[in-house]
Write a protein that holds these residues in place. Sequence first.
Motif, short mmCIF file in Angstrom:
data_model
loop_
_atom_site.label_atom_id
_atom_site.label_comp_id
_atom_site.label_asym_id
_atom_site.label_seq_id
_atom_site.Cartn_x
_atom_site.Cartn_y
_atom_site.Cartn_z
N MET A 101 0.97 -1.16 0.13
CA MET A 101 -0.04 0.12 0.11
C MET A 101 0.64 1.17 -0.03
N LYS A 102 0.78 2.18 -0.87
CA LYS A 102 1.54 3.30 -1.00
C LYS A 102 0.85 4.53 -0.91
N LEU A 103 1.06 5.60 -0.03
CA LEU A 103 0.41 6.85 0.02
C LEU A 103 1.56 7.96 -0.18
N ASP A 104 1.05 9.11 -0.33
CA ASP A 104 1.65 10.25 -0.28
C ASP A 104 0.85 11.50 0.47
N PHE A 105 1.98 12.69 0.43
CA PHE A 105 1.07 13.51 1.09
C PHE A 105 1.14 14.93 -0.04
N LEU A 166 10.56 17.04 11.71
CA LEU A 166 9.20 17.45 12.03
C LEU A 166 8.46 16.09 12.28
N MET A 167 8.60 15.02 11.18
CA MET A 167 7.86 14.01 10.87
C MET A 167 8.31 12.76 11.82
N TYR A 168 9.16 13.08 12.87
CA TYR A 168 9.35 12.11 13.67
C TYR A 168 8.39 11.27 14.41
N ASP A 169 7.69 12.06 15.07
CA ASP A 169 6.58 11.38 15.73
C ASP A 169 5.47 10.85 14.78
N VAL A 170 5.25 11.34 13.64
CA VAL A 170 4.23 10.68 12.83
C VAL A 170 4.90 9.18 12.55
N ASP A 171 6.31 9.12 12.34
CA ASP A 171 6.91 7.70 12.03
C ASP A 171 7.01 6.80 13.22
N VAL A 172 6.87 7.47 14.36
CA VAL A 172 6.87 6.62 15.67
C VAL A 172 5.54 5.92 15.55
N LYS A 173 4.37 6.82 15.39
CA LYS A 173 2.95 6.13 15.49
C LYS A 173 2.77 5.04 14.49
N LEU A 174 3.21 5.38 13.13
CA LEU A 174 2.82 4.33 12.07
C LEU A 174 3.71 3.26 12.27
N VAL A 175 4.97 3.27 12.77
CA VAL A 175 5.67 1.98 13.03
C VAL A 175 4.92 1.24 13.98
N GLN A 176 4.44 1.98 15.14
CA GLN A 176 3.69 1.09 16.03
C GLN A 176 2.47 0.53 15.58
N TYR A 177 1.78 1.08 14.78
CA TYR A 177 0.62 0.84 14.19
C TYR A 177 0.94 -0.59 13.10
N ALA A 178 2.00 -0.20 12.31
CA ALA A 178 2.52 -1.39 11.46
C ALA A 178 2.78 -2.80 12.15
N TYR A 185 6.88 -0.87 7.23
CA TYR A 185 6.69 0.56 7.18
C TYR A 185 7.92 1.10 6.73
N THR A 186 7.86 1.92 5.87
CA THR A 186 8.93 3.06 5.59
C THR A 186 8.54 4.36 5.03
N ARG A 187 9.20 5.28 5.25
CA ARG A 187 8.67 6.56 4.30
C ARG A 187 9.92 7.21 3.88
N TYR A 188 9.68 7.78 2.51
CA TYR A 188 10.84 8.24 1.84
C TYR A 188 10.27 9.66 1.39
N ALA A 189 10.70 10.70 2.19
CA ALA A 189 10.20 12.09 1.97
C ALA A 189 8.76 11.78 2.30
N ASP A 190 7.85 12.28 0.97
CA ASP A 190 6.60 12.36 1.16
C ASP A 190 5.85 10.95 0.73
N THR A 193 5.14 3.99 2.69
CA THR A 193 4.63 2.50 2.07
C THR A 193 4.57 1.60 3.20
N PHE A 194 3.42 0.69 3.25
CA PHE A 194 3.20 -0.38 3.91
C PHE A 194 3.26 -1.65 3.05
N SER A 195 3.56 -2.68 3.59
CA SER A 195 3.48 -3.83 3.06
C SER A 195 3.52 -5.20 3.96
N SER A 196 2.82 -6.21 3.42
CA SER A 196 2.45 -7.40 4.14
C SER A 196 2.87 -8.68 3.54
#
Length: 320
Positions: A101-105, A166-178, A185-190, A193-196
Amino acid sequence: MVNQPWKLIKECADDLALTFGELMSIVRTAPKRYYVWELDKRSGKGKRTVCHPARELKAVQYYFLRKVLVNLPVHPTAMAYVVGRSIKKNAEAHARSRVIMKLDFENFFNNLKVENWRQYSRECFPGWSNEELEFSCRILFWGAGTYDPKCLAIGAPTSPLMSNALMYDVDVKLVQYAENAGLSYTRYADDITFSSREWLNYDATLAAVRDALLTARYTNIQVNNEKTILVSDKSARRVTGLVITPENKISLGRDRKRLISAMVHHAYCGRLASEDQPKLAGLLAFAADVEPTFVERLRAKYPADLLKWILSFGTRDMPD
């Protein structure tokens, strides 16, 4: 003698061999000291505003980059703008996935605002004076045509590391969800990506991303709904422009390899335009990192010095 509240500014002036007054003259107008132009987005929809800081402002930004920003925490899953991390490593994290699953901002840099940095700085740099905080705001944030700092600029050397911080706490929350959902889960700028290896709940994952953004302390960005994609191993799996093959290997992809091959052939025949030489050099260096066997095939096909000449940006005479 400059008072203690101005310590950071005085140190910057000393480092750049400027007087305090000369530096403050730059700082007062810094949000407007950018060369601005627009580029077409790769999607073909709309324009991207690029803001290149003037030389004197860039020097101040590089000082801040060396002395402050390099020490800010970056989450291990943030794959952009960090030494030792790359587009390839970002894709490798999902190579064994069955579904991606891919998303961007939306307008990533421009939606990281000066007020986000003010809040971040008050918590992370409690010893800064108001003068030092305002100094950082004015040199790091573009004014969008005004003298008031507003948002990060695409083109400023400091924007990439600022965005990761500035995105650090977003990454923390999404890693926990993943982790709870059994996902990677990874993030490359904006690009996130989630995968299973098994099953991925699209609606729950999208809701988790929106919740993380809504409750983020230092951002106010939003998901770009037009670019939310779910793919399985039954179709082409791409992560930040790279292809995951059926054998779970990382590849440049057929189209990019065809482009590079054609450009190398044009260089061999003497038909490569001079303005395309840096582009080809960059593509070859990228290919050598992502899929070195492809570059080795090119080396075997053409004269030994051809690829060396291309990688030198064509500054030497063409080999015989």
